[in-house]
Enzyme design. Structure first.
Site, PDB file in Angstrom:
ATOM      1  CD  GLU A   1       0.994 -11.148  14.295  1.00 21.82           C
ATOM      2  OE1 GLU A   1       0.610 -10.710  15.399  1.00 21.82           O
ATOM      3  OE2 GLU A   1       2.111 -10.898  13.815  1.00 21.82           O
TER       4      GLU A   1
ATOM      5  CG  ASP B   1      -0.583  10.044  10.970  1.00 20.47           C
ATOM      6  OD1 ASP B   1      -0.864  11.214  11.299  1.00 20.47           O
ATOM      7  OD2 ASP B   1      -1.168   9.053  11.441  1.00 20.47           O
TER       8      ASP B   1
ATOM      9  CG  ASP C   1       1.226   5.108   8.455  1.00 22.04           C
ATOM     10  OD1 ASP C   1       0.347   5.802   7.934  1.00 22.04           O
ATOM     11  OD2 ASP C   1       1.337   4.959   9.678  1.00 22.04           O
TER      12      ASP C   1
END
Length: 419
Positions: free
Chosen positions: A61, A128, A126
């Site tokens: 995808e 951040d 991830d």
């Protein structure tokens, strides 16, 4: 690299914002995708070096963000050329990469319920900078500077070594997010095959700082946990950076507002009051001096009979709490979670999401990551190989070269902090 018949933009046509940050438009993005985006290597990466398209690519995808917020999910392509043509046509402001599914995602709506499900994806992480807002004092929110970027350096070192040494993963690609953080793509075959439970186990293993803003002490390891190889190795890394980042750059004990947050984690009220009073009399003392005084006082109190539980481990627990990587666990734990593609242009900064070589964690400078307008101007006076993006494409290509088919060992049992 594919080309089209579209006219090239002249350097004077590249729009520049008043603050010096290059604006992003459909036109500039189209030029970037046409002339600079490394589609060939990108396709080799997600097709895992196969000579012909495999389901690893055709059932993958992609999602595109276009026209200021229109979100196109479940896009898929028969090969790299088709992906290139569609990206060139749409000029998306963002490309996200998702899972490999049981069928081509573009046919998802025509399939029976349950027939369309995710089966593989890189193990991703991830980090951040906004998750460090309770620690960093130089910036807040979406802003970063060279001082707080050092949290990302520590995070890359700690997570990279844990994934390699504790899990045996080898094919790790780190990528600058384009604004305020970093992503890690673990591309080993056995990492890609992990289900949600396996991904959750890895994320839990790597997560150590827990609790919301109302919780003062967010790391509280037992003696046995503190002796775990991952903890001791992480402490070795953190000790190398702690004083410079936390005490010098961030001055975490400079003012009463700041030191009160640290003292709140002390499990001894009398000691908290004593240190607060002492520092209030001499508030101009540096954070390095105050930290040394605090640890000396904690050690003296911990050595006394009947000392409060938790004093003995306070120093290491606080060093971990203030410096240890803070992962977005949701990104890691869900197989069908999308993550921004390498080489996207971040809409808030105009900077390209560039790979970071594993031997360049300390030297990588996010403020030197190339910007869209800068790259297009460079192109007008040279070739793609002469632009500031070229070194990052080379880093990407070198990583993809390591993805030659190999037989990964079976996934060993997930390590645990429990004994």
């Amino acid at each position: 690299m594919m080309t089209t018949d579209e006219p090239m933009m002249d350097v004077d046509e590249v729009p520049v914002a008043a603050d010096g940050t290059e604006d992003i438009s459909a036109e500039t993005l189209a030029q970037y995708y046409q002339r600079l985006f490394p589609f060939s290597v990108f396709y080799q990466w997600l097709n895992y070096k196969a000579h012909t398209p495999t389901s690893l690519f055709t059932h993958r995808e992609f999602s595109f963000t276009i026209n200021d917020g229109i979100y196109l999910r479940y896009q898929s392509f028969k090969d790299g050329d088709e992906l290139h043509r569609e990206v060139q046509r749409l000029a998306p402001s963002k490309i996200d990469i998702g899972a490999v599914f049981t069928a081509q995602p573009r046919n998802a709506k025509s399939l029976q319920p349950g027939a369309f499900r995710p089966v593989a994806k890189e193990l991703v992480f991830d980090v951040d900078m906004t998750d460090y807002d309770d620690v960093r004092t130089c910036c807040q929110g979406g802003s970063i500077c060279k001082l707080c970027w050092r949290f990302m350096i520590v995070a890359m070192h700690v997570v990279d070594r844990a994934l390699r040494e504790d899990f045996g993963f080898e094919k790790l690609m780190w990528v600058y997010s384009g604004r305020r953080g970093v992503h890690c793509w673990v591309c080993d075959e056995r990492a890609r095959a992990l289900d949600d439970a396996g991904r959750k186990a890895v994320a839990k293993y790597l997560s150590m700082v827990r609790g919301g803003a109302e919780q003062s002490r967010k790391v509280n390891l037992s003696q046995r946990q503190a002796a775990h190889p991952h903890v001791t190795r992480s402490m070795e890394i953190i000790e190398e950076y702690f004083e410079d980042i936390i005490l010098v750059d961030q001055e975490i004990l400079l003012t009463q507002e700041r030191w009160s947050k640290v003292l709140a984690a002390l499990p001894d009220e009398e000691l908290r009051k004593t240190l607060d009073a002492q520092w209030s009399k001499h508030p101009d003392r540096s954070s390095v001096e105050k930290w040394s005084e605090m640890i000396d006082a904690v050690d003296r109190r911990a050595n006394k009979r009947g000392a409060k539980f938790g004093l003995a481990s306070f120093e290491h627990d606080m060093m971990l709490q203030l410096t240890y990587p803070r992962l977005d666990e949701n990104v890691t734990t869900h197989l069908n979670h999308l993550l921004k593609s390498p080489f996207c242009v971040h809409p808030k900064t105009g900077r390209v999401c560039t790979p970071i070589a594993s031997d360049c964690f300390d030297s990588f400078d996010p403020f030197q990551a190339p910007m869209l307008g800068q790259l297009l101007r460079e192109l007008n006076s040279g070739s793609p190989d002469s632009t500031s993006l070229a070194e990052y494409v080379n880093t990407f290509s070198s990583f993809v070269d390591t993805l030659l088919p190999v037989q990964d060992a079976k996934l060993s049992q997930i390590p645990s902090l429990e004994f």
